[in-house]
Design a protein around this motif. Sequence first.
Motif, PDB file in Angstrom:
ATOM      1  N   ASN A  17      33.058 103.898 160.016  1.00  0.00           N
ATOM      2  CA  ASN A  17      34.394 104.468 159.797  1.00  0.00           C
ATOM      3  C   ASN A  17      34.735 104.513 158.316  1.00  0.00           C
ATOM      4  OD1 ASN A  17      34.890 104.907 162.515  1.00  0.00           O
ATOM      5  ND2 ASN A  17      35.779 102.883 162.807  1.00  0.00           N
ATOM      6  N   GLY A  18      34.361 103.478 157.594  1.00  0.00           N
ATOM      7  CA  GLY A  18      34.594 103.453 156.158  1.00  0.00           C
ATOM      8  C   GLY A  18      33.802 104.525 155.443  1.00  0.00           C
ATOM      9  N   ALA A  19      32.558 104.719 155.860  1.00  0.00           N
ATOM     10  CA  ALA A  19      31.715 105.748 155.247  1.00  0.00           C
ATOM     11  C   ALA A  19      32.307 107.141 155.475  1.00  0.00           C
ATOM     12  CB  ALA A  19      30.302 105.668 155.807  1.00  0.00           C
ATOM     13  N   LYS A  20      32.817 107.395 156.674  1.00  0.00           N
ATOM     14  CA  LYS A  20      33.454 108.693 156.950  1.00  0.00           C
ATOM     15  C   LYS A  20      34.698 108.872 156.080  1.00  0.00           C
ATOM     16  CE  LYS A  20      31.845 109.117 161.688  1.00  0.00           C
ATOM     17  NZ  LYS A  20      32.230 109.043 163.100  1.00  0.00           N
ATOM     18  N   PHE A  21      35.517 107.829 156.022  1.00  0.00           N
ATOM     19  CA  PHE A  21      36.729 107.881 155.205  1.00  0.00           C
ATOM     20  C   PHE A  21      36.386 108.159 153.744  1.00  0.00           C
ATOM     21  CE2 PHE A  21      39.370 105.606 152.174  1.00  0.00           C
ATOM     22  CZ  PHE A  21      40.593 106.194 152.389  1.00  0.00           C
ATOM     23  N   TYR A  22      35.436 107.397 153.200  1.00  0.00           N
ATOM     24  CA  TYR A  22      35.093 107.539 151.786  1.00  0.00           C
ATOM     25  C   TYR A  22      34.424 108.884 151.505  1.00  0.00           C
ATOM     26  CZ  TYR A  22      33.483 106.499 147.109  1.00  0.00           C
ATOM     27  OH  TYR A  22      33.251 106.555 145.761  1.00  0.00           O
ATOM     28  N   SER A  23      33.624 109.377 152.420  1.00  0.00           N
ATOM     29  CA  SER A  23      33.003 110.696 152.241  1.00  0.00           C
ATOM     30  C   SER A  23      34.064 111.782 152.137  1.00  0.00           C
ATOM     31  CB  SER A  23      32.048 110.997 153.398  1.00  0.00           C
ATOM     32  OG  SER A  23      30.957 110.121 153.370  1.00  0.00           O
ATOM     33  N   GLN A  24      35.082 111.705 152.988  1.00  0.00           N
ATOM     34  CA  GLN A  24      36.164 112.689 152.929  1.00  0.00           C
ATOM     35  C   GLN A  24      36.953 112.557 151.629  1.00  0.00           C
ATOM     36  OE1 GLN A  24      38.236 111.844 156.561  1.00  0.00           O
ATOM     37  NE2 GLN A  24      36.819 113.037 157.810  1.00  0.00           N
ATOM     38  N   TYR A  25      37.230 111.316 151.224  1.00  0.00           N
ATOM     39  CA  TYR A  25      37.924 111.084 149.958  1.00  0.00           C
ATOM     40  C   TYR A  25      37.109 111.658 148.797  1.00  0.00           C
ATOM     41  CZ  TYR A  25      38.881 108.788 145.589  1.00  0.00           C
ATOM     42  OH  TYR A  25      39.105 108.552 144.260  1.00  0.00           O
ATOM     43  N   LEU A  26      35.826 111.349 148.780  1.00  0.00           N
ATOM     44  CA  LEU A  26      34.957 111.787 147.692  1.00  0.00           C
ATOM     45  C   LEU A  26      34.894 113.312 147.628  1.00  0.00           C
ATOM     46  CD1 LEU A  26      33.256 110.468 145.538  1.00  0.00           C
ATOM     47  CD2 LEU A  26      31.333 110.478 147.106  1.00  0.00           C
ATOM     48  N   ASN A  27      34.799 113.951 148.758  1.00  0.00           N
ATOM     49  CA  ASN A  27      34.769 115.412 148.808  1.00  0.00           C
ATOM     50  C   ASN A  27      36.044 115.990 148.194  1.00  0.00           C
ATOM     51  OD1 ASN A  27      33.727 117.992 149.571  1.00  0.00           O
ATOM     52  ND2 ASN A  27      35.137 117.986 151.300  1.00  0.00           N
ATOM     53  N   ARG A  28      37.207 115.468 148.600  1.00  0.00           N
ATOM     54  CA  ARG A  28      38.474 115.956 148.041  1.00  0.00           C
ATOM     55  C   ARG A  28      38.547 115.679 146.542  1.00  0.00           C
ATOM     56  NH1 ARG A  28      40.444 113.583 152.657  1.00  0.00           N
ATOM     57  NH2 ARG A  28      41.176 111.797 151.442  1.00  0.00           N
ATOM     58  N   SER A  29      38.122 114.496 146.148  1.00  0.00           N
ATOM     59  CA  SER A  29      38.179 114.109 144.737  1.00  0.00           C
ATOM     60  C   SER A  29      37.316 115.023 143.880  1.00  0.00           C
ATOM     61  CB  SER A  29      37.722 112.660 144.589  1.00  0.00           C
ATOM     62  OG  SER A  29      37.695 112.277 143.245  1.00  0.00           O
ATOM     63  N   ILE A  30      36.125 115.318 144.342  1.00  0.00           N
ATOM     64  CA  ILE A  30      35.219 116.198 143.589  1.00  0.00           C
ATOM     65  C   ILE A  30      35.785 117.605 143.505  1.00  0.00           C
ATOM     66  CG2 ILE A  30      32.960 117.320 143.639  1.00  0.00           C
ATOM     67  CD1 ILE A  30      31.875 114.641 144.773  1.00  0.00           C
ATOM     68  N   LEU A  31      36.305 118.111 144.604  1.00  0.00           N
ATOM     69  CA  LEU A  31      36.861 119.461 144.598  1.00  0.00           C
ATOM     70  C   LEU A  31      38.063 119.574 143.677  1.00  0.00           C
ATOM     71  CD1 LEU A  31      36.610 120.415 148.376  1.00  0.00           C
ATOM     72  CD2 LEU A  31      35.216 121.269 146.489  1.00  0.00           C
ATOM     73  N   LEU A  32      38.875 118.518 143.616  1.00  0.00           N
ATOM     74  CA  LEU A  32      40.065 118.554 142.772  1.00  0.00           C
ATOM     75  C   LEU A  32      39.766 118.347 141.291  1.00  0.00           C
ATOM     76  CD1 LEU A  32      42.576 116.545 145.001  1.00  0.00           C
ATOM     77  CD2 LEU A  32      42.595 119.001 144.522  1.00  0.00           C
ATOM     78  N   SER A  33      38.682 117.636 140.988  1.00  0.00           N
ATOM     79  CA  SER A  33      38.439 117.269 139.593  1.00  0.00           C
ATOM     80  C   SER A  33      37.386 118.114 138.899  1.00  0.00           C
ATOM     81  CB  SER A  33      38.023 115.801 139.516  1.00  0.00           C
ATOM     82  OG  SER A  33      36.780 115.610 140.162  1.00  0.00           O
ATOM     83  N   THR A  34      36.823 119.082 139.596  1.00  0.00           N
ATOM     84  CA  THR A  34      35.776 119.900 139.000  1.00  0.00           C
ATOM     85  C   THR A  34      36.022 121.367 139.297  1.00  0.00           C
ATOM     86  OG1 THR A  34      34.340 119.885 140.945  1.00  0.00           O
ATOM     87  CG2 THR A  34      34.087 118.059 139.385  1.00  0.00           C
ATOM     88  N   ASN A  35      35.204 122.176 138.716  1.00  0.00           N
ATOM     89  CA  ASN A  35      35.248 123.612 138.988  1.00  0.00           C
ATOM     90  C   ASN A  35      34.148 124.021 139.960  1.00  0.00           C
ATOM     91  OD1 ASN A  35      37.408 124.061 137.252  1.00  0.00           O
ATOM     92  ND2 ASN A  35      36.029 124.166 135.487  1.00  0.00           N
ATOM     93  N   ILE A  36      33.588 123.058 140.652  1.00  0.00           N
ATOM     94  CA  ILE A  36      32.523 123.350 141.592  1.00  0.00           C
ATOM     95  C   ILE A  36      33.123 123.911 142.863  1.00  0.00           C
ATOM     96  CG2 ILE A  36      30.648 122.369 142.973  1.00  0.00           C
ATOM     97  CD1 ILE A  36      30.440 120.146 140.829  1.00  0.00           C
ATOM     98  N   ASN A  37      32.583 125.015 143.332  1.00  0.00           N
ATOM     99  CA  ASN A  37      33.040 125.606 144.591  1.00  0.00           C
ATOM    100  C   ASN A  37      32.017 125.339 145.671  1.00  0.00           C
ATOM    101  OD1 ASN A  37      35.442 126.824 143.585  1.00  0.00           O
ATOM    102  ND2 ASN A  37      34.164 128.371 142.604  1.00  0.00           N
ATOM    103  N   TYR A  38      32.410 124.564 146.665  1.00  0.00           N
ATOM    104  CA  TYR A  38      31.534 124.255 147.789  1.00  0.00           C
ATOM    105  C   TYR A  38      31.899 125.125 148.971  1.00  0.00           C
ATOM    106  CZ  TYR A  38      30.207 120.095 145.236  1.00  0.00           C
ATOM    107  OH  TYR A  38      29.724 119.227 144.293  1.00  0.00           O
ATOM    108  N   PRO A  39      30.918 125.494 149.764  1.00  0.00           N
ATOM    109  CA  PRO A  39      31.237 126.275 150.968  1.00  0.00           C
ATOM    110  C   PRO A  39      32.060 125.427 151.934  1.00  0.00           C
ATOM    111  CG  PRO A  39      28.891 125.754 150.872  1.00  0.00           C
ATOM    112  CD  PRO A  39      29.507 125.228 149.627  1.00  0.00           C
ATOM    113  N   GLU A  40      32.892 126.082 152.686  1.00  0.00           N
ATOM    114  CA  GLU A  40      33.726 125.384 153.691  1.00  0.00           C
ATOM    115  C   GLU A  40      32.880 124.803 154.788  1.00  0.00           C
ATOM    116  OE1 GLU A  40      37.096 124.879 153.648  1.00  0.00           O
ATOM    117  OE2 GLU A  40      37.097 125.742 151.660  1.00  0.00           O
TER     118      GLU A  40
END
Length: 104
Positions: free
Chosen positions: A81-104
């Motif tokens: 559960n922690g890994a799922k939570f942190y993966s989602q957090y990390l994904n949002r954090s990366i998308l917000l802090s970079t100009n990298i566009n990941y596919p949906e």
Amino acid sequence: YNYYLRELIKLCVLNNIQLIYENIPFTESSKRYMNTSSSSIINYNLFIQDLDGRYPNIHFSNRIFFVEDSYFDDGHHMNENGAKFYSQYLNRSILLSTNINYPE
């Protein structure tokens, strides 16, 4: 720790790889041992500021955050559960802090 992180940074720079450095979360129960004036946090922030100044094209996060103890198996390693939570957090954090566009 310093040596290997700096070597990783050098390899990324040499190979034109964008590096994103994020912190891992701490348990809520560890919060009582840490505070914003503790020497370890101050030293860590100085370390990150130094790296950020040397490598302006790399995203360094010095955010220290805490999550529920139930996300950890042993206080240091996250459970499923922690890994799922942190993966989602990390994904949002990366998308917000970079100009990298990941596919949906």
